[in-house]
Design an enzyme around this catalytic site. Structure first.
Site, PDB file in Angstrom:
ATOM      1  N   LYS A   1       0.834  -1.217   0.000  1.00  0.00           N
ATOM      2  CA  LYS A   1       0.000   0.000   0.000  1.00  0.00           C
ATOM      3  C   LYS A   1       0.869   1.268   0.000  1.00  0.00           C
ATOM      4  O   LYS A   1       0.631   2.221  -0.756  1.00  0.00           O
ATOM      5  CB  LYS A   1      -0.919  -0.015   1.230  1.00  0.00           C
ATOM      6  CG  LYS A   1      -1.595   1.285   1.547  1.00  0.00           C
ATOM      7  CD  LYS A   1      -2.666   1.650   0.521  1.00  0.00           C
ATOM      8  CE  LYS A   1      -2.996   3.126   0.591  1.00  0.00           C
ATOM      9  NZ  LYS A   1      -4.194   3.480  -0.130  1.00  0.00           N
TER      10      LYS A   1
ATOM     11  N   CYS B   1      -2.872  11.119   1.738  1.00  0.00           N
ATOM     12  CA  CYS B   1      -2.254   9.816   1.474  1.00  0.00           C
ATOM     13  C   CYS B   1      -0.897   9.952   0.809  1.00  0.00           C
ATOM     14  O   CYS B   1       0.121   9.572   1.377  1.00  0.00           O
ATOM     15  CB  CYS B   1      -3.186   9.001   0.582  1.00  0.00           C
ATOM     16  SG  CYS B   1      -4.858   8.971   1.230  1.00  0.00           S
TER      17      CYS B   1
HETATM   18  N1  SAJ Z   1      -1.426  15.346  -8.752  1.00  0.00           N
HETATM   19  C1  SAJ Z   1      -0.606  16.113  -9.574  1.00  0.00           C
HETATM   20  N2  SAJ Z   1      -0.329  15.657 -10.823  1.00  0.00           N
HETATM   21  C2  SAJ Z   1      -0.837  14.483 -11.306  1.00  0.00           C
HETATM   22  C3  SAJ Z   1      -1.658  13.696 -10.472  1.00  0.00           C
HETATM   23  C4  SAJ Z   1      -1.953  14.156  -9.190  1.00  0.00           C
HETATM   24  O1  SAJ Z   1      -0.129  17.180  -9.178  1.00  0.00           O
HETATM   25  O2  SAJ Z   1      -0.553  14.154 -12.469  1.00  0.00           O
HETATM   26  C5  SAJ Z   1      -1.735  15.817  -7.371  1.00  0.00           C
HETATM   27  C6  SAJ Z   1      -3.219  16.103  -7.130  1.00  0.00           C
HETATM   28  O3  SAJ Z   1      -3.574  17.374  -7.584  1.00  0.00           O
HETATM   29  C7  SAJ Z   1      -3.318  15.932  -5.636  1.00  0.00           C
HETATM   30  C8  SAJ Z   1      -2.307  14.815  -5.334  1.00  0.00           C
HETATM   31  O4  SAJ Z   1      -1.438  14.771  -6.456  1.00  0.00           O
HETATM   32  O5  SAJ Z   1      -2.910  17.113  -4.972  1.00  0.00           O
HETATM   33  C9  SAJ Z   1      -2.915  13.451  -5.092  1.00  0.00           C
HETATM   34  O6  SAJ Z   1      -4.004  13.195  -5.961  1.00  0.00           O
HETATM   35  P1  SAJ Z   1      -4.281  11.755  -6.624  1.00  0.00           P
HETATM   36  O7  SAJ Z   1      -5.535  11.857  -7.416  1.00  0.00           O
HETATM   37  O8  SAJ Z   1      -3.080  11.276  -7.329  1.00  0.00           O
HETATM   38  O9  SAJ Z   1      -4.444  10.766  -5.375  1.00  0.00           O
HETATM   39  P2  SAJ Z   1      -5.367  10.759  -4.036  1.00  0.00           P
HETATM   40  O10 SAJ Z   1      -4.539  11.293  -2.912  1.00  0.00           O
HETATM   41  O11 SAJ Z   1      -6.695  11.365  -4.271  1.00  0.00           O
HETATM   42  O12 SAJ Z   1      -5.584   9.152  -3.853  1.00  0.00           O
HETATM   43  C10 SAJ Z   1      -4.439   8.307  -3.768  1.00  0.00           C
HETATM   44  C11 SAJ Z   1      -4.630   7.143  -4.763  1.00  0.00           C
HETATM   45  N3  SAJ Z   1      -3.382   6.403  -4.884  1.00  0.00           N
HETATM   46  C12 SAJ Z   1      -2.844   6.126  -6.107  1.00  0.00           C
HETATM   47  O13 SAJ Z   1      -3.334   6.498  -7.149  1.00  0.00           O
HETATM   48  C13 SAJ Z   1      -1.596   5.297  -6.114  1.00  0.00           C
HETATM   49  C14 SAJ Z   1      -5.758   6.238  -4.276  1.00  0.00           C
HETATM   50  O14 SAJ Z   1      -5.880   5.094  -5.123  1.00  0.00           O
HETATM   51  C15 SAJ Z   1      -5.492   5.798  -2.826  1.00  0.00           C
HETATM   52  O15 SAJ Z   1      -6.556   4.961  -2.340  1.00  0.00           O
HETATM   53  C16 SAJ Z   1      -5.424   7.054  -1.966  1.00  0.00           C
HETATM   54  O16 SAJ Z   1      -4.318   7.846  -2.424  1.00  0.00           O
HETATM   55  C17 SAJ Z   1      -5.221   6.610  -0.525  1.00  0.00           C
HETATM   56  O17 SAJ Z   1      -6.183   6.757   0.260  1.00  0.00           O
HETATM   57  O18 SAJ Z   1      -4.152   6.084  -0.179  1.00  0.00           O
END
Ligand code: SAJ
Length: 407
Positions: free
Chosen positions: A209, A263
């Site tokens: 995880k 996360c």
């Molecule tokens: N972000 C960027 N650029 C990108 C993608 C995301 O700057 O290309 C930023 C977003 O704006 C945000 C952060 O990253 O600030 C995180 O967003 P996210 O959509 O990547 O992830 P979370 O935090 O909403 O959810 C993640 C997910 N993990 C993965 O994709 C590996 C989700 O599947 C998990 O269940 C969750 O963390 C968790 O609870 O651990």
């Protein structure tokens, strides 16, 4: 059918408890907050997630989901409480397992022989073993002898914004302290999970995880570092990434104002804490991503004269959600306000400003902000900002952290 007691009714515990209840299991959801318990008991919700209100209402109306502030006897206990980090005096991030420990200890009066105890919270390696240790210590204190307890770690992987779909359709990992525990956990999740469920040991499941979120953090850091390099070299990072991604084996993510949420910005630190000398790339990725909010603040300050009016478009931690916690956009807006700039915040998903901005910024509609500001900072790539064009902000300075504004 076995009964469940789910400890922690937040973003993971509440959907999980509800979906089990709608599949016919008797579920007691437990939360330390009396107001959360009251809200859920009346079929309402205290967090925002598409369709979660419908699921919780159905679960409560079926009579299968009840909520309370104290655990009660059940066949299965699921711990879904927060695992934040604390910053120690030397700046190191240390996992804070106090909520997990309290939850584990709290079930000692009601746990019975043969029960399955599942840790769902994202946790450092070895936490499932610690749960066993805490519960056994508490049982010894109470003078209770309970045999044959089974322990497993079954981490959640659902994406905020599409949790209910992913709860059902994502593959899962069940890691047991014994294989019997992993198998029992798999049979339980098969109640609603339509995807594959893989069995392993608890430590591997814990690290899996953490690895998933660290992998995403490193990939976002790559994009964010490119954006810093491009700022220095005067190259359009969005065009660069679009072109590089035409290579069949290159898939660069999108830069932004930093990484938010509870996360991805937290979990890699659990690996760094456990293996500081080895986790060099993971630590650097965290540092790169954490350097983006101050970089954006510096860009805005360089563009804005003293006391200038700045429109901050978006406050949420990512696109199309209303969650403002751990949001780089809020951090940036708060710093700009503290630097004496007049901040107009545009966040279509909320009706009140977060505490960090109360009395320091104004929450206004997009048109109002565009009419009044001399500097526009696009912070969140919400769908509602998708139509923005350079013509709409003619004569103003633009800092577009998401590469969204079109010509
Ligand atoms: N972000 C960027 N650029 C990108 C993608 C995301 O700057 O290309 C930023 C977003 O704006 C945000 C952060 O990253 O600030 C995180 O967003 P996210 O959509 O990547 O992830 P979370 O935090 O909403 O959810 C993640 C997910 N993990 C993965 O994709 C590996 C989700 O599947 C998990 O269940 C969750 O963390 C968790 O609870 O651990």
């Amino acid at each position: 059918m076995s009964s469940l007691c789910v400890l922690g009714l937040g973003y993971i515990g509440l959907p999980t408890a509800s979906i089990f209840a709608t599949k016919g299991r008797r579920v007691l959801g437990v939360d330390v907050s009396a107001s959360v318990v009251e809200t859920i008991s009346s079929g309402r919700i205290h967090i925002q997630e598409p369709d979660l209100d419908v699921l919780v209402r159905a679960a409560v109306q079926s009579g299968n989901l009840k909520a309370a502030t104290k655990p009660a006897a059940a066949d299965v206990f699921i711990l879904a409480v927060p695992t934040p980090f604390v910053v120690s005096a030397d700046g190191a991030r240390k996992p804070d397992l106090s909520f997990v420990e309290a939850a584990a200890r709290s079930i000692a009066p009601v746990v019975a022989s043969g029960n399955l105890i599942i840790l769902e919270s994202t946790s450092p390696v070895g936490t499932t073993e610690k749960v066993k240790g805490w519960l056994e210590a508490e049982l010894a204190q109470l003078g209770r002898k309970v045999d044959g307890l089974l322990y497993a770690h079954c981490p959640e992987r659902i994406l905020p914004g599409q949790m209910l779909k992913e709860l059902v359709s994502n593959d899962r990992i069940c890691g047991g302290l014994t294989s019997a525990a992993a198998e029992k956990a798999r049979d339980l999740y098969a109640t609603f999970c339509t995807a594959q469920i893989f069995l392993t040991d608890a430590r591997t499941a814990e690290l899996a995880k953490l690895t998933e979120n660290a992998y995403r953090d490193v990939n976002i850091a790559f994009a964010n570092e490119l954006s810093l390099i491009c700022d220095k070299l005067g190259i359009d990072v969005w065009e660069l990434i679009r072109l590089a991604n035409r290579h069949p084996r290159v898939k660069i993510l999108q830069p932004g104002p930093g990484v938010g949420g509870h996360c991805i910005a937290v979990d890699p630190w659990f690996i760094v804490d456990a293996a500081p000398a080895e986790a060099r790339l993971l630590r650097t990725a965290r540092e790169v991503n954490d350097s983006k909010p101050p970089h954006v603040v510096a860009q805005v300050r360089a563009a804005a004269g003293p006391g200038a009016v700045v429109a901050c478009l978006g406050l949420a931690f990512k696109a199309n959600v209303d969650d403002l916690r751990e949001s780089p956009a809020v951090e940036i807006a708060a710093h700009l306000a503290a630097a004496g700039l007049k901040v107009l915040a545009v966040e279509p998903h909320v009706t009140t400003l977060p505490e960090a901005l109360q009395g320091r910024a104004e929450l206004v509609p997009l048109a109002d902000a565009l009419a009044r500001a001399s500097v526009v900072v696009l912070l969140v790539d919400h769908r509602s900002f998708a139509g923005l064009t350079l013509a709409q902000i003619a004569g103003k300075k633009l800092i577009d952290t998401r590469g969204m504004v079109r010509a």
